[in-house]
Design a protein around this motif. Structure first.
Motif, short mmCIF file in Angstrom:
data_model
loop_
_atom_site.label_atom_id
_atom_site.label_comp_id
_atom_site.label_asym_id
_atom_site.label_seq_id
_atom_site.Cartn_x
_atom_site.Cartn_y
_atom_site.Cartn_z
N GLY A 142 0.80 -1.22 0.00
CA GLY A 142 0.00 0.00 0.00
C GLY A 142 0.83 1.26 0.00
N THR A 143 2.13 1.15 0.19
CA THR A 143 3.01 2.32 0.23
C THR A 143 3.63 2.53 -1.14
OG1 THR A 143 3.53 1.89 2.55
CG2 THR A 143 5.00 3.36 1.34
N GLN A 144 3.28 3.66 -1.76
CA GLN A 144 3.80 3.97 -3.08
C GLN A 144 4.90 5.03 -2.96
OE1 GLN A 144 2.79 2.72 -6.15
NE2 GLN A 144 1.45 1.26 -5.10
N SER A 145 6.05 4.76 -3.53
CA SER A 145 7.12 5.74 -3.54
C SER A 145 6.91 6.73 -4.68
CB SER A 145 8.47 5.04 -3.74
OG SER A 145 8.54 4.49 -5.06
N LYS A 146 7.70 7.79 -4.69
CA LYS A 146 7.61 8.77 -5.77
C LYS A 146 7.85 8.09 -7.12
CE LYS A 146 10.88 11.94 -6.67
NZ LYS A 146 11.68 13.20 -6.56
N GLU A 147 8.84 7.21 -7.17
CA GLU A 147 9.16 6.51 -8.41
C GLU A 147 8.01 5.63 -8.86
OE1 GLU A 147 12.58 8.15 -6.59
OE2 GLU A 147 11.13 6.70 -5.75
N ASP A 148 7.36 4.95 -7.91
CA ASP A 148 6.21 4.10 -8.24
C ASP A 148 5.09 4.91 -8.88
OD1 ASP A 148 7.44 1.85 -7.18
OD2 ASP A 148 6.59 2.17 -5.17
N VAL A 149 4.78 6.06 -8.27
CA VAL A 149 3.68 6.89 -8.76
C VAL A 149 4.01 7.47 -10.13
CG1 VAL A 149 2.29 8.94 -8.33
CG2 VAL A 149 2.88 7.41 -6.44
N VAL A 150 5.24 7.92 -10.32
CA VAL A 150 5.64 8.47 -11.62
C VAL A 150 5.51 7.40 -12.70
CG1 VAL A 150 7.56 9.40 -12.96
CG2 VAL A 150 7.13 10.27 -10.67
N LYS A 151 5.92 6.17 -12.39
CA LYS A 151 5.79 5.09 -13.36
C LYS A 151 4.33 4.83 -13.72
CE LYS A 151 10.02 2.55 -12.23
NZ LYS A 151 10.60 1.30 -11.65
N LYS A 152 3.44 4.89 -12.71
CA LYS A 152 2.01 4.70 -12.97
C LYS A 152 1.47 5.83 -13.85
CE LYS A 152 0.79 0.98 -10.52
NZ LYS A 152 0.14 1.13 -9.22
N LEU A 153 1.89 7.06 -13.57
CA LEU A 153 1.46 8.20 -14.37
C LEU A 153 1.96 8.08 -15.81
CD1 LEU A 153 2.12 11.08 -11.81
CD2 LEU A 153 -0.10 10.13 -12.44
N GLU A 154 3.21 7.65 -15.97
CA GLU A 154 3.76 7.46 -17.31
C GLU A 154 3.01 6.37 -18.05
OE1 GLU A 154 7.89 6.76 -16.18
OE2 GLU A 154 8.45 8.54 -17.35
N LYS A 155 2.74 5.29 -17.37
CA LYS A 155 2.02 4.17 -18.00
C LYS A 155 0.63 4.62 -18.45
CE LYS A 155 0.47 -0.58 -17.22
NZ LYS A 155 0.35 -1.69 -16.25
N GLN A 156 -0.05 5.37 -17.58
CA GLN A 156 -1.38 5.85 -17.94
C GLN A 156 -1.32 6.77 -19.15
OE1 GLN A 156 -4.99 6.91 -15.28
NE2 GLN A 156 -3.72 8.75 -15.25
N SER A 157 -0.31 7.64 -19.18
CA SER A 157 -0.15 8.55 -20.32
C SER A 157 0.10 7.78 -21.61
CB SER A 157 1.01 9.52 -20.05
OG SER A 157 1.20 10.39 -21.13
N GLU A 158 0.93 6.74 -21.53
CA GLU A 158 1.25 5.94 -22.71
C GLU A 158 0.05 5.15 -23.21
OE1 GLU A 158 4.46 3.56 -21.40
OE2 GLU A 158 5.92 5.21 -21.35
N GLU A 159 -0.78 4.70 -22.28
CA GLU A 159 -1.91 3.84 -22.66
C GLU A 159 -3.14 4.62 -23.11
OE1 GLU A 159 -2.52 1.42 -19.23
OE2 GLU A 159 -0.88 0.02 -19.72
N MET A 160 -3.21 5.89 -22.78
CA MET A 160 -4.38 6.68 -23.17
C MET A 160 -4.30 7.07 -24.63
SD MET A 160 -5.56 9.35 -20.19
CE MET A 160 -3.99 10.19 -20.07
N ALA A 161 -5.31 6.69 -25.41
CA ALA A 161 -5.40 7.15 -26.80
C ALA A 161 -5.81 8.61 -26.85
CB ALA A 161 -6.39 6.30 -27.57
N GLY A 162 -6.47 9.05 -25.81
CA GLY A 162 -6.90 10.44 -25.73
C GLY A 162 -7.67 10.66 -24.44
N TYR A 163 -7.98 11.91 -24.16
CA TYR A 163 -8.81 12.22 -23.00
C TYR A 163 -9.53 13.54 -23.21
CZ TYR A 163 -5.25 15.60 -21.34
OH TYR A 163 -4.39 16.67 -21.22
#
Length: 340
Positions: A22-43
């Protein structure tokens, strides 16, 4: 006894594992944000922005469409000028600023939005986080929070920002932009952020977007109007009004103000001219779109800045003011009551 001990040991192990997960580091969150950006066709998203950089608080509504990889549509409406919306478009042929009420558009040879911070664009927020090696990261019950440096090319007075992401969706919730003393002068509140796979290139076409807003173009109401108010900047960087001329034009009058001092400049204002729809073309600008107070996007080219507000077109020119200073002069026209 041994069995109880093993059960207790197992329980502690499970609790420890859950806590670690349940503990997310800064690096973990940035990776999740990057992944979401890469996977989004648009918003698509909407946002409300408040600016306190002048004497009077400015509010406006923003609608953002983004299609991967580099298509943007940002529509801005000031609370004080609901019909005078502007649209920033980026498509595969360039960057445009549209003013549907005037049937007018500028085309820029610009790296926007990559070349400057944009507090209402997901990719820009992510880029600012990644670019700042000293970015601070904290968590609360609902949000992941980043404090980063900003990258405003034409405004060095807002060096810091705090960006809040929802812990469940990793979507932006709020952005606060601060001055050197950590006073929050800009705040963006996001709403209705949603991934969208349906956006097409045609949605970012200039002609289509100009035609999409016929009810926003008060052409009939503006025809025949003259410049009624002459407005004066509060910020002049020590220069004083040395001369004011009124020139008659086919559409009414043009006011030319010359300011003299340590840094001289000229300010021209006249009634905004509505272009004929049949003669629609984009004015080429070798510069960048710049954001002024009150939700106004201006066209900056070399030593000249042009923008339209409340039915009036302004032109500010100076060989001595910096770009930052020109933006400050232009923005200060709307700070309080500047009618002379």
């Amino acid at each position: 006894m041994q069995r109880r001990f093993l059960i207790l040991l197992f329980s502690l192990f499970v609790l420890g594992t859950l806590a670690a997960c349940g503990t997310q580091s800064k690096e973990d969150v940035v990776k999740k944000l990057e992944k979401q950006s890469e996977e989004m066709a648009g918003y698509k998203t909407e946002a409300n922005m408040k600016m306190k950089t002048g004497k009077a608080e400015q509010k406006y509504h923003i609608q953002v469409w983004h299609k991967k990889d580099d298509f943007y549509r940002v529509k801005l409406n000031s609370d004080k000028d609901e019909k005078g919306s502007q649209i920033i478009l980026k498509n595969d042929s360039g960057v445009y600023v549209l003013t549907p009420a005037l049937n007018k558009s500028f085309k820029f040879q610009s790296e926007w939005p990559q070349n400057t911070s944009q507090p209402y664009l997901y990719a820009s927020l992510l880029n600012d986080i990644k670019a700042d090696d000293d970015a601070e990261f904290t968590t609360s019950d609902k949000y992941y929070e980043f404090k980063t440096k900003t990258n405003y090319q034409n405004n060095k007075t807002l060096p810091y920002q705090k960006i809040f992401f929802d812990k469940k969706s990793y979507q932006p919730v709020m952005v606060q932009v601060f001055d050197q003393d950590m006073n929050a002068l800009v705040e963006v509140q996001f709403a209705n952020f949603a991934k969208d796979d349906s956006l097409k290139k045609e949605d970012f076409d200039v002609d289509k977007n100009m035609a999409m807003a016929p009810t926003e173009a008060p052409v009939a109401n503006m025809e025949g109007q003259e410049l009624e108010e002459v407005l004066y900047p509060e910020e002049t960087f020590g220069a004083e009004l040395a001369e004011e001329q009124e020139v008659k034009t086919d559409d009414g009058k043009r006011i030319i103000m010359s300011y003299a001092g340590e840094k001289n400049f000229t300010l021209v204002q006249e009634k905004a001219e509505v272009e004929a729809a049949s003669a629609l073309f984009s004015v080429q600008v070798n510069g960048d779109p710049v954001q002024l107070e009150g939700g106004v996007i201006g066209a900056m080219e070399n030593n000249r800045l042009e923008w339209t507000q409340d039915g009036t077109t302004y032109q500010l020119a100076s060989d001595e003011l910096t770009k930052d200073e020109m933006i400050s002069v232009a923005s200060s026209i709307y700070n309080g009551d500047m009618v002379k």
